[in-house]
Write a protein that holds these residues in place. Structure first.
Motif, mmCIF file in Angstrom:
data_model
loop_
_atom_site.group_PDB
_atom_site.id
_atom_site.type_symbol
_atom_site.label_atom_id
_atom_site.label_comp_id
_atom_site.label_asym_id
_atom_site.label_seq_id
_atom_site.Cartn_x
_atom_site.Cartn_y
_atom_site.Cartn_z
ATOM 1 N N ARG A 1 -12.304 -11.184 29.738
ATOM 2 C CA ARG A 1 -11.059 -11.615 29.116
ATOM 3 C C ARG A 1 -10.766 -10.788 27.877
ATOM 4 N NH1 ARG A 1 -11.601 -18.259 29.380
ATOM 5 N NH2 ARG A 1 -11.692 -18.426 31.677
ATOM 6 N N VAL A 2 -9.523 -10.345 27.783
ATOM 7 C CA VAL A 2 -9.065 -9.586 26.625
ATOM 8 C C VAL A 2 -8.138 -10.489 25.824
ATOM 9 C CG1 VAL A 2 -7.818 -7.550 25.825
ATOM 10 C CG2 VAL A 2 -9.230 -7.425 27.917
ATOM 11 N N LYS A 3 -8.450 -10.683 24.553
ATOM 12 C CA LYS A 3 -7.600 -11.507 23.692
ATOM 13 C C LYS A 3 -6.399 -10.691 23.239
ATOM 14 C CE LYS A 3 -6.742 -15.385 21.559
ATOM 15 N NZ LYS A 3 -6.485 -16.632 22.326
ATOM 16 N N ILE A 4 -5.220 -11.221 23.449
ATOM 17 C CA ILE A 4 -3.987 -10.535 23.090
ATOM 18 C C ILE A 4 -3.531 -11.011 21.706
ATOM 19 C CG2 ILE A 4 -1.564 -10.212 23.709
ATOM 20 C CD1 ILE A 4 -3.607 -8.802 25.564
ATOM 21 N N GLU A 5 -3.390 -10.078 20.795
ATOM 22 C CA GLU A 5 -2.962 -10.402 19.434
ATOM 23 C C GLU A 5 -1.438 -10.486 19.370
ATOM 24 O OE1 GLU A 5 -4.959 -11.206 17.093
ATOM 25 O OE2 GLU A 5 -6.840 -10.643 18.057
ATOM 26 N N ALA A 6 -0.919 -11.557 18.818
ATOM 27 C CA ALA A 6 0.521 -11.806 18.818
ATOM 28 C C ALA A 6 1.301 -10.748 18.048
ATOM 29 C CB ALA A 6 0.804 -13.191 18.237
ATOM 30 N N ARG A 7 0.668 -10.109 17.070
ATOM 31 C CA ARG A 7 1.400 -9.162 16.235
ATOM 32 C C ARG A 7 1.481 -7.771 16.853
ATOM 33 N NH1 ARG A 7 -3.689 -9.685 14.160
ATOM 34 N NH2 ARG A 7 -4.843 -7.766 13.644
ATOM 35 N N MET B 1 1.077 -20.858 31.136
ATOM 36 C CA MET B 1 1.326 -20.364 32.482
ATOM 37 C C MET B 1 0.451 -19.145 32.768
ATOM 38 S SD MET B 1 4.962 -19.167 34.192
ATOM 39 C CE MET B 1 5.288 -18.005 32.857
ATOM 40 N N ARG B 2 -0.206 -19.189 33.902
ATOM 41 C CA ARG B 2 -1.057 -18.076 34.313
ATOM 42 C C ARG B 2 -0.292 -17.256 35.349
ATOM 43 N NH1 ARG B 2 -6.362 -18.416 33.194
ATOM 44 N NH2 ARG B 2 -7.033 -17.528 35.178
ATOM 45 N N ILE B 3 -0.002 -16.002 34.988
ATOM 46 C CA ILE B 3 0.788 -15.127 35.853
ATOM 47 C C ILE B 3 -0.121 -14.091 36.496
ATOM 48 C CG2 ILE B 3 2.746 -13.556 35.992
ATOM 49 C CD1 ILE B 3 3.813 -14.802 33.430
ATOM 50 N N ALA B 4 -0.146 -14.069 37.831
ATOM 51 C CA ALA B 4 -0.887 -13.044 38.564
ATOM 52 C C ALA B 4 -0.016 -11.802 38.661
ATOM 53 C CB ALA B 4 -1.262 -13.545 39.952
ATOM 54 N N LEU B 5 -0.555 -10.666 38.254
ATOM 55 C CA LEU B 5 0.176 -9.405 38.179
ATOM 56 C C LEU B 5 -0.323 -8.474 39.281
ATOM 57 C CD1 LEU B 5 -0.433 -9.171 34.363
ATOM 58 C CD2 LEU B 5 1.751 -9.822 35.407
ATOM 59 N N LEU B 6 0.552 -8.223 40.242
ATOM 60 C CA LEU B 6 0.182 -7.405 41.398
ATOM 61 C C LEU B 6 1.170 -6.257 41.537
ATOM 62 C CD1 LEU B 6 0.121 -10.750 42.445
ATOM 63 C CD2 LEU B 6 -1.526 -9.620 43.934
ATOM 64 N N THR B 7 0.662 -5.055 41.722
ATOM 65 C CA THR B 7 1.524 -3.891 41.825
ATOM 66 C C THR B 7 0.983 -2.912 42.843
ATOM 67 O OG1 THR B 7 2.679 -2.196 40.522
ATOM 68 C CG2 THR B 7 0.370 -2.602 39.970
ATOM 69 N N ASP B 8 1.871 -2.049 43.322
ATOM 70 C CA ASP B 8 1.497 -1.001 44.271
ATOM 71 C C ASP B 8 0.735 -1.575 45.464
ATOM 72 O OD1 ASP B 8 2.284 1.710 42.841
ATOM 73 O OD2 ASP B 8 1.447 0.386 41.306
ATOM 74 N N LEU B 9 1.396 -2.492 46.159
ATOM 75 C CA LEU B 9 0.808 -3.120 47.349
ATOM 76 C C LEU B 9 0.702 -2.128 48.488
ATOM 77 C CD1 LEU B 9 2.912 -6.435 47.366
ATOM 78 C CD2 LEU B 9 1.072 -5.754 45.814
ATOM 79 N N HIS B 10 1.669 -1.269 48.612
ATOM 80 C CA HIS B 10 1.693 -0.176 49.573
ATOM 81 C C HIS B 10 1.354 -0.605 51.000
ATOM 82 C CE1 HIS B 10 2.965 3.037 47.024
ATOM 83 N NE2 HIS B 10 2.030 2.764 46.122
ATOM 84 N N GLU C 1 -0.303 -18.890 27.408
ATOM 85 C CA GLU C 1 -0.608 -19.962 26.463
ATOM 86 C C GLU C 1 -1.852 -19.630 25.638
ATOM 87 O OE1 GLU C 1 -0.806 -23.664 28.529
ATOM 88 O OE2 GLU C 1 1.284 -23.577 29.192
ATOM 89 N N SER C 2 -2.915 -19.231 26.303
ATOM 90 C CA SER C 2 -4.130 -18.846 25.582
ATOM 91 C C SER C 2 -4.073 -17.399 25.100
ATOM 92 C CB SER C 2 -5.351 -19.031 26.477
ATOM 93 O OG SER C 2 -5.323 -18.131 27.576
ATOM 94 N N ARG C 3 -3.055 -16.648 25.563
ATOM 95 C CA ARG C 3 -2.895 -15.232 25.241
ATOM 96 C C ARG C 3 -4.145 -14.453 25.615
ATOM 97 N NH1 ARG C 3 1.701 -14.200 22.876
ATOM 98 N NH2 ARG C 3 1.013 -12.083 22.358
ATOM 99 N N GLU C 4 -4.559 -14.629 26.862
ATOM 100 C CA GLU C 4 -5.707 -13.905 27.391
ATOM 101 C C GLU C 4 -5.303 -13.144 28.653
ATOM 102 O OE1 GLU C 4 -9.550 -16.533 25.988
ATOM 103 O OE2 GLU C 4 -8.564 -17.038 27.865
#
Length: 247
Positions: free
Chosen positions: A176-182, A1-10, A210-213
């Motif tokens: 892209r930043v690879k996210i390490e599970a640990r 799942m690809r989640i778009a992260l949006l904050t401080d729309l103001h 899923e790809s942890r990116e």
């Protein structure tokens, strides 16, 4: 799942529309709005309509300090210009929109992910995460591997390694930043509606669980139109200048 992260729309409809269109083009499956939907900007009703439509389709939405102030009244420490916009914003919103803001949770958890506007440590205090000390405090307060927040109007990324060591990464747009599970991560996408890092392009990020990116984005939009809207509504001109100058 690809989640778009949006904050401080103001209350910046031009920036929000541009980021949503960009996220759709990047294949977003779900959207998360981590607070401060209103405040500072000149189009709070339109922005809230958009967020409420997404919420009805399953988007994650949490409360920011400007949302709290609009729904229930500003705290004494809020500066005069922000208080002026809060009072104006209340007059622009319908009762159901105010009720929506009031009912928003401070945090939301989904699997190994936590969504919060400010720090996960006592989120109701609205602490700014400005460096490693505050980032570690926020991460230690959460059991989630990924903490997504806002409040700070510039992109940032912090990591707490499995041995407890803290680190910071300077995110580059489009990389892209690879996210390490640990490890444990604190993700601050930067502001959609009022960036303050010297770049007036809107900010958001995308996380693929899923790809942890993780990918940060900057999206050009008509910031001049958003600034003119602030001025046309008679709001403090400083908030228009921030949109133009990105500070």
């Amino acid at each position: 799942m690809r989640i778009a992260l949006l904050t401080d729309l103001h209350a910046n409809r031009e920036a929000l529309d541009a980021c949503l269109a960009h996220a759709a083009g990047q294949g977003a499956d779900r959207y998360a709005f981590t607070g401060d939907l209103v405040g500072y900007g000149g189009d709070p009703a339109r922005v809230l309509d958009t967020v409420m439509e997404h919420a009805a389709r399953g988007a994650i939405v949490v409360k920011g300090n400007h949302d709290e102030a609009t729904a229930g009244g500003p705290r004494p420490g809020m500066h005069a210009e922000a208080r002026e916009v809060i009072a104006w914003t209340r007059g622009q919103l319908r009762p159901e929109q105010l009720a929506f803001l009031d009912a928003l949770p401070l945090t939301f958890e989904l699997g190994s992910m936590m969504f919060v506007h400010a720090s996960a440590h006592e989120p109701q205090r609205w602490e700014y995460v400005m460096g490693l000390v505050e980032a570690e405090r926020s991460l230690r307060a959460s059991h989630s591997r990924m903490v997504f927040s806002g409040h700070v109007h510039a992109p940032a990324l912090y990591r707490r390694a499995d041995d407890g060591r803290m680190g910071a990464h300077a995110p580059q747009a489009g990389t892209r930043v690879k996210i390490e599970a640990r490890h444990q991560y604190l993700v601050i996408p930067g502001s959609v509606g009022q960036p303050r890092d010297g770049n007036c392009a809107a900010c958001y990020a995308m996380y693929d669980d899923e790809s942890r990116e993780l990918t940060y984005f900057r999206v050009a939009y008509d910031h001049g139109a958003a600034a003119r809207r602030v001025i046309a509504e008679g709001l403090p001109i400083v908030f228009a200048m921030r949109l133009v100058e990105g500070i």
